[in-house]
Design a protein around this motif. Structure first.
Motif, PDB file in Angstrom:
ATOM      1  N   ARG A   1       0.835  -1.209   0.000  1.00 20.80           N
ATOM      2  CA  ARG A   1       0.000   0.000   0.000  1.00 20.80           C
ATOM      3  C   ARG A   1       0.864   1.251   0.000  1.00 20.80           C
ATOM      4  O   ARG A   1       0.553   2.242  -0.687  1.00 20.80           O
ATOM      5  CB  ARG A   1      -0.935  -0.002   1.219  1.00 20.80           C
ATOM      6  N   LEU A   2       1.949   1.219   0.749  1.00 15.30           N
ATOM      7  CA  LEU A   2       2.855   2.367   0.790  1.00 15.30           C
ATOM      8  C   LEU A   2       3.439   2.646  -0.593  1.00 15.30           C
ATOM      9  O   LEU A   2       3.444   3.799  -1.062  1.00 15.30           O
ATOM     10  CB  LEU A   2       3.978   2.100   1.795  1.00 15.30           C
ATOM     11  N   LEU A   3       3.933   1.617  -1.263  1.00 17.70           N
ATOM     12  CA  LEU A   3       4.541   1.800  -2.577  1.00 17.70           C
ATOM     13  C   LEU A   3       3.516   2.286  -3.593  1.00 17.70           C
ATOM     14  O   LEU A   3       3.823   3.109  -4.462  1.00 17.70           O
ATOM     15  CB  LEU A   3       5.176   0.496  -3.041  1.00 17.70           C
ATOM     16  N   ARG A   4       2.283   1.781  -3.492  1.00 21.22           N
ATOM     17  CA  ARG A   4       1.254   2.216  -4.433  1.00 21.22           C
ATOM     18  C   ARG A   4       0.809   3.647  -4.158  1.00 21.22           C
ATOM     19  O   ARG A   4       0.489   4.390  -5.093  1.00 21.22           O
ATOM     20  CB  ARG A   4       0.078   1.241  -4.395  1.00 21.22           C
ATOM     21  N   ARG A   5       0.762   4.048  -2.884  1.00 22.01           N
ATOM     22  CA  ARG A   5       0.479   5.453  -2.595  1.00 22.01           C
ATOM     23  C   ARG A   5       1.554   6.343  -3.192  1.00 22.01           C
ATOM     24  O   ARG A   5       1.273   7.420  -3.723  1.00 22.01           O
ATOM     25  CB  ARG A   5       0.381   5.681  -1.083  1.00 22.01           C
ATOM     26  N   ARG A   6       2.785   5.897  -3.105  1.00 26.23           N
ATOM     27  CA  ARG A   6       3.882   6.664  -3.710  1.00 26.23           C
ATOM     28  C   ARG A   6       3.694   6.734  -5.225  1.00 26.23           C
ATOM     29  O   ARG A   6       3.915   7.777  -5.844  1.00 26.23           O
ATOM     30  CB  ARG A   6       5.219   6.007  -3.360  1.00 26.23           C
ATOM     31  N   GLY A   7       3.285   5.618  -5.832  1.00 24.80           N
ATOM     32  CA  GLY A   7       3.040   5.624  -7.265  1.00 24.80           C
ATOM     33  C   GLY A   7       1.929   6.585  -7.659  1.00 24.80           C
ATOM     34  O   GLY A   7       2.056   7.344  -8.632  1.00 24.80           O
ATOM     35  N   LEU A   8       0.825   6.578  -6.917  1.00 25.06           N
ATOM     36  CA  LEU A   8      -0.270   7.505  -7.203  1.00 25.06           C
ATOM     37  C   LEU A   8       0.187   8.952  -7.073  1.00 25.06           C
ATOM     38  O   LEU A   8      -0.189   9.813  -7.879  1.00 25.06           O
ATOM     39  CB  LEU A   8      -1.439   7.239  -6.250  1.00 25.06           C
ATOM     40  N   ALA A   9       0.986   9.235  -6.055  1.00 23.76           N
ATOM     41  CA  ALA A   9       1.498  10.593  -5.871  1.00 23.76           C
ATOM     42  C   ALA A   9       2.365  11.007  -7.053  1.00 23.76           C
ATOM     43  O   ALA A   9       2.271  12.137  -7.544  1.00 23.76           O
ATOM     44  CB  ALA A   9       2.291  10.674  -4.565  1.00 23.76           C
ATOM     45  N   LEU A  10       3.199  10.097  -7.540  1.00 25.24           N
ATOM     46  CA  LEU A  10       4.051  10.410  -8.684  1.00 25.24           C
ATOM     47  C   LEU A  10       3.226  10.659  -9.946  1.00 25.24           C
ATOM     48  O   LEU A  10       3.545  11.563 -10.733  1.00 25.24           O
ATOM     49  CB  LEU A  10       5.048   9.274  -8.914  1.00 25.24           C
ATOM     50  N   VAL A  11       2.169   9.871 -10.145  1.00 28.55           N
ATOM     51  CA  VAL A  11       1.303  10.103 -11.301  1.00 28.55           C
ATOM     52  C   VAL A  11       0.681  11.493 -11.224  1.00 28.55           C
ATOM     53  O   VAL A  11       0.656  12.239 -12.226  1.00 28.55           O
ATOM     54  CB  VAL A  11       0.216   9.019 -11.391  1.00 28.55           C
ATOM     55  N   ALA A  12       0.191  11.867 -10.058  1.00 23.21           N
ATOM     56  CA  ALA A  12      -0.428  13.186  -9.900  1.00 23.21           C
ATOM     57  C   ALA A  12       0.585  14.301 -10.161  1.00 23.21           C
ATOM     58  O   ALA A  12       0.285  15.279 -10.864  1.00 23.21           O
ATOM     59  CB  ALA A  12      -1.023  13.314  -8.495  1.00 23.21           C
TER      60      ALA A  12
ATOM     61  N   ILE B   1       7.964  11.505 -14.681  1.00 20.58           N
ATOM     62  CA  ILE B   1       7.535  11.226 -13.310  1.00 20.58           C
ATOM     63  C   ILE B   1       6.266  10.384 -13.310  1.00 20.58           C
ATOM     64  O   ILE B   1       6.147   9.404 -12.552  1.00 20.58           O
ATOM     65  CB  ILE B   1       7.327  12.543 -12.533  1.00 20.58           C
ATOM     66  N   ALA B   2       5.292  10.742 -14.152  1.00 23.45           N
ATOM     67  CA  ALA B   2       4.044   9.969 -14.200  1.00 23.45           C
ATOM     68  C   ALA B   2       4.304   8.546 -14.668  1.00 23.45           C
ATOM     69  O   ALA B   2       3.659   7.596 -14.189  1.00 23.45           O
ATOM     70  CB  ALA B   2       3.040  10.658 -15.116  1.00 23.45           C
ATOM     71  N   ALA B   3       5.235   8.373 -15.598  1.00 22.65           N
ATOM     72  CA  ALA B   3       5.562   7.022 -16.065  1.00 22.65           C
ATOM     73  C   ALA B   3       6.102   6.173 -14.923  1.00 22.65           C
ATOM     74  O   ALA B   3       5.728   5.005 -14.762  1.00 22.65           O
ATOM     75  CB  ALA B   3       6.583   7.092 -17.199  1.00 22.65           C
ATOM     76  N   TYR B   4       6.966   6.743 -14.104  1.00 26.30           N
ATOM     77  CA  TYR B   4       7.494   5.996 -12.968  1.00 26.30           C
ATOM     78  C   TYR B   4       6.411   5.703 -11.951  1.00 26.30           C
ATOM     79  O   TYR B   4       6.416   4.649 -11.302  1.00 26.30           O
ATOM     80  CB  TYR B   4       8.646   6.771 -12.317  1.00 26.30           C
ATOM     81  N   GLY B   5       5.469   6.647 -11.798  1.00 25.21           N
ATOM     82  CA  GLY B   5       4.352   6.380 -10.904  1.00 25.21           C
ATOM     83  C   GLY B   5       3.507   5.209 -11.375  1.00 25.21           C
ATOM     84  O   GLY B   5       3.110   4.355 -10.571  1.00 25.21           O
ATOM     85  N   LEU B   6       3.235   5.135 -12.684  1.00 26.58           N
ATOM     86  CA  LEU B   6       2.485   3.998 -13.218  1.00 26.58           C
ATOM     87  C   LEU B   6       3.239   2.689 -13.014  1.00 26.58           C
ATOM     88  O   LEU B   6       2.643   1.659 -12.687  1.00 26.58           O
ATOM     89  CB  LEU B   6       2.211   4.218 -14.707  1.00 26.58           C
ATOM     90  N   ILE B   7       4.539   2.731 -13.213  1.00 31.62           N
ATOM     91  CA  ILE B   7       5.339   1.525 -12.995  1.00 31.62           C
ATOM     92  C   ILE B   7       5.246   1.081 -11.542  1.00 31.62           C
ATOM     93  O   ILE B   7       5.118  -0.109 -11.241  1.00 31.62           O
ATOM     94  CB  ILE B   7       6.804   1.773 -13.419  1.00 31.62           C
ATOM     95  N   ALA B   8       5.310   2.034 -10.613  1.00 30.88           N
ATOM     96  CA  ALA B   8       5.200   1.685  -9.194  1.00 30.88           C
ATOM     97  C   ALA B   8       3.839   1.058  -8.887  1.00 30.88           C
ATOM     98  O   ALA B   8       3.734   0.150  -8.056  1.00 30.88           O
ATOM     99  CB  ALA B   8       5.420   2.929  -8.328  1.00 30.88           C
ATOM    100  N   LEU B   9       2.790   1.531  -9.565  1.00 32.72           N
ATOM    101  CA  LEU B   9       1.458   0.981  -9.333  1.00 32.72           C
ATOM    102  C   LEU B   9       1.312  -0.420  -9.925  1.00 32.72           C
ATOM    103  O   LEU B   9       0.752  -1.317  -9.287  1.00 32.72           O
ATOM    104  CB  LEU B   9       0.410   1.909  -9.956  1.00 32.72           C
ATOM    105  N   VAL B  10       1.799  -0.601 -11.154  1.00 32.14           N
ATOM    106  CA  VAL B  10       1.546  -1.839 -11.885  1.00 32.14           C
ATOM    107  C   VAL B  10       2.543  -2.933 -11.528  1.00 32.14           C
ATOM    108  O   VAL B  10       2.195  -4.122 -11.515  1.00 32.14           O
ATOM    109  CB  VAL B  10       1.559  -1.563 -13.405  1.00 32.14           C
ATOM    110  N   PHE B  11       3.773  -2.551 -11.207  1.00 33.50           N
ATOM    111  CA  PHE B  11       4.824  -3.538 -11.027  1.00 33.50           C
ATOM    112  C   PHE B  11       5.291  -3.655  -9.574  1.00 33.50           C
ATOM    113  O   PHE B  11       6.416  -4.073  -9.313  1.00 33.50           O
ATOM    114  CB  PHE B  11       6.015  -3.200 -11.930  1.00 33.50           C
TER     115      PHE B  11
END
Length: 398
Positions: A106-117, A132-142
């Motif tokens: 959950r922590l990593l995905r919150r970080r991913g959502l923040a990066l996408v925003a 930055i948004a691309a890295y956020g999507l990667i954090a969410l998906v991977f």
């Protein structure tokens, strides 16, 4: 209550204190930002309507060739690998604290959502080439990659290396051609912002496609602490530096010949050469990271905690890499567009790269000023921590 209880906020949100940070990752990020700044400035001539590289004499020809050999498509792989390395660090630290995997996920995905925003806002306000948004999507998906075994992780990485770069090479060459045809069109700040946001859904998957491979390699490297403990991996780092940089130069040579207009090719050959350029760019990016880790090891052995002002400032830049990256975009937004200063078409290749280096140097000085002021990160890092961890809990009453 156990500190792994569901819903509990971390007790210490924020970055590691400076004294606990390893030199190599921060130093690598600081140097990587120089590559990104010079590449962006060099390519902005086309976006601003200058109609390709200027090649106005030996200096321009040399600069354009050097950029293809050592910089273009060589900085972002190192950046993506460092992002994966950083997520592996977070996973390792939080797991060592006793956090269970669902909490860490959950922590990593919150970080991913923040990066996408942050990335979407960056695109709308400043810059079309956001990563930055691309890295956020990667954090969410991977996120699940953190739990993969090494073999499965590297098999996935290899698949993305082949398929992702091919897709990017096929599509991006067409996009670059279209952008060159439309270069110089009259735009306003609003129309430019709307165009950047309209292109984002098409650009973002391309950036994800070429970033997953270095991200997964960064996760693998983070598990082994290659950058934090280079003394334990010196033979591997030496081989990666030597062979990776050599492969980058060899694979960049055909693209350099095309860029300086020595070799004239058709669309199919141009796409194949660009694909080779992308593939060997990964090797170069990893080689740069390995070389910087070796340099950090040498510096620490030579001077210990007493680092010189240049190394200290570069490490401070890496510690505030997102802030410095966004500051670069702010500089381009002022310097390049026709509705702002509109300087882009007037640059030659040498001047553009020099300006990119100057913008990077300004961010280094600002980052070091933040360090001297006692700030543990920049504004963007503070915002990312707040969006990831929330507001810090007040201290318990004694």
């Amino acid at each position: 209550m156990s500190h792994t209880a569901r819903g509990e906020s971390p007790s210490a949100p924020g970055a590691l204190p400076a004294g606990q940070r390893s030199l190599a990752p921060d130093l690598a990020r600081g140097v990587m930002l120089l590559i990104i700044a010079t590449v962006h400035a060099h390519l902005f001539r086309q976006v601003a309507g200058a109609g390709g590289f200027s090649l106005e004499g030996p200096a321009d020809i040399g600069v354009t060739a050097v950029m293809a050999l050592f910089a273009e498509n060589r900085g972002y792989p190192m950046f993506a690998a460092l992002f994966g390395y950083g997520l592996a660090q977070i996973h390792r630290r939080r797991t060592a604290e006793g956090r269970e995997w669902p909490w860490v996920r959950r922590l990593l995905r919150r970080r991913g959502l923040a990066l996408v925003a942050i990335g979407v806002a960056h695109t709308g306000l400043l810059f079309y080439g956001d990563i930055i948004a691309a890295y956020g999507l990667i954090a969410l998906v991977f996120t699940a990659a953190m739990g993969m075994g090494d073999r499965r992780l590297l098999v996935h990485a290899a698949a993305w290396m082949a398929a992702g770069t091919l897709a990017y090479a096929l599509v991006s060459t067409q996009l670059f051609a279209a952008a060159s045809e439309n270069a110089g069109a009259e735009v306003t700040w609003l129309s430019d912002a709307l165009m950047r946001l309209a292109v984002l859904p098409f650009f973002l998957p391309l950036m994800v496609a070429i970033s997953v491979f270095p991200f997964l390699v960064g996760v693998w490297a983070g598990r082994r602490r290659l950058l934090e403990r280079p003394q334990d991996h010196l033979p591997l780092l030496r081989r990666a530096a030597a062979w990776g940089i050599a492969a980058g130069v060899a694979g960049g040579a055909p693209q350099a010949l095309i860029n300086v207009e020595v070799w004239h090719v058709g669309p199919v050959t141009a796409t194949a050469v660009f694909w080779l350029h992308l593939l060997t760019g990964y090797a170069a990016g990893f080689g740069y990271a390995a070389l910087i880790a070796l340099a950090a090891h040498w510096l620490d052995n030579r001077s210990g905690a007493r680092r010189g002002p240049v190394v200290t400032a570069l490490a401070a830049t890496g510690q505030r890499s997102m802030t410095c990256y966004l500051l670069q975009s702010a500089a381009w937004a002022v310097l390049v567009p026709t509705y702002a200063l509109g300087l882009g078409p007037g640059w030659n290749d040498t001047g553009a790269v020099a300006l990119g280096a100057g913008v990077w140097l300004a961010t280094v000085l600002l980052a070091d000023a933040m360090r001297r002021a006692g700030l543990r990160g920049g504004p963007a890092e503070w915002l990312l921590r707040r969006m990831t961890y929330g507001r810090p809990s007040p201290p318990a009453a004694s």
